[in-house]
Motif scaffolding. Structure first.
Motif, PDB file in Angstrom:
ATOM      1  N   HIS A 154       0.733  -1.208  -0.011  1.00  0.00           N
ATOM      2  CA  HIS A 154       0.109  -0.035  -0.175  1.00  0.00           C
ATOM      3  C   HIS A 154       0.908   1.312   0.181  1.00  0.00           C
ATOM      4  N   GLY A 171      -3.154   4.730   1.114  1.00  0.00           N
ATOM      5  CA  GLY A 171      -3.931   3.693   1.241  1.00  0.00           C
ATOM      6  C   GLY A 171      -4.046   3.178  -0.286  1.00  0.00           C
ATOM      7  N   ASN A 172      -3.761   3.631  -1.197  1.00  0.00           N
ATOM      8  CA  ASN A 172      -3.917   3.100  -2.371  1.00  0.00           C
ATOM      9  C   ASN A 172      -3.196   1.811  -2.611  1.00  0.00           C
ATOM     10  N   GLY A 173      -3.589   0.716  -3.316  1.00  0.00           N
ATOM     11  CA  GLY A 173      -2.927  -0.651  -3.466  1.00  0.00           C
ATOM     12  C   GLY A 173      -1.951  -0.637  -4.444  1.00  0.00           C
ATOM     13  N   SER A 225       4.458   0.647   1.844  1.00  0.00           N
ATOM     14  CA  SER A 225       4.381  -0.308   3.149  1.00  0.00           C
ATOM     15  C   SER A 225       5.395  -1.338   2.787  1.00  0.00           C
TER      16      SER A 225
END
Length: 113
Positions: free
Chosen positions: A45, A69-71, A105
């Protein structure tokens, strides 16, 4: 005689169409990650707002404004430049390219190309 000519013309057209359908697709100027590396996808992410996706490590920007938060489906971790590494992958709902490791991440979980 017109019927035989029309039927023969359809046969030639069918052969020509078949040749077009079986022709090899044109090579693309895709990044250098291999198909084998792309089969090992790691879901990450984005952890910052305004992340950028590039055509190559330190290359031109192909997508901007990617927010936390975007994948990001990471295919592999191909190379480093300076203090950072670049991951090759696909932004959900966006394009495929390279993103710097500190924008994502758990980037250390991605395999090398």
């Amino acid at each position: 005689m017109k019927t035989k000519t029309a039927v023969a013309g359809l046969g030639v057209a069918a052969i020509a169409l078949g040749s077009l359908l079986t022709a090899a697709p044109a090579a693309s100027a895709a990044p250098t990650a291999t198909a084998a590396a792309q089969s090992k996808v790691t879901l990450l992410h984005v952890v910052v707002n305004g992340a950028r996706l590039r055509s190559a490590p330190d290359g031109s920007i192909i997508e901007t404004g990617i927010n936390a938060g975007n994948g990001f489906d990471a295919y592999c971790w191909p190379m480093g430049t300076g203090a950072h590494f670049w991951l090759y992958g696909h932004v959900w709902g966006g394009k495929t390219g390279y993103m710097r490791d500190d924008m994502l991440s758990d980037s250390q979980t991605v395999e090398n190309c």
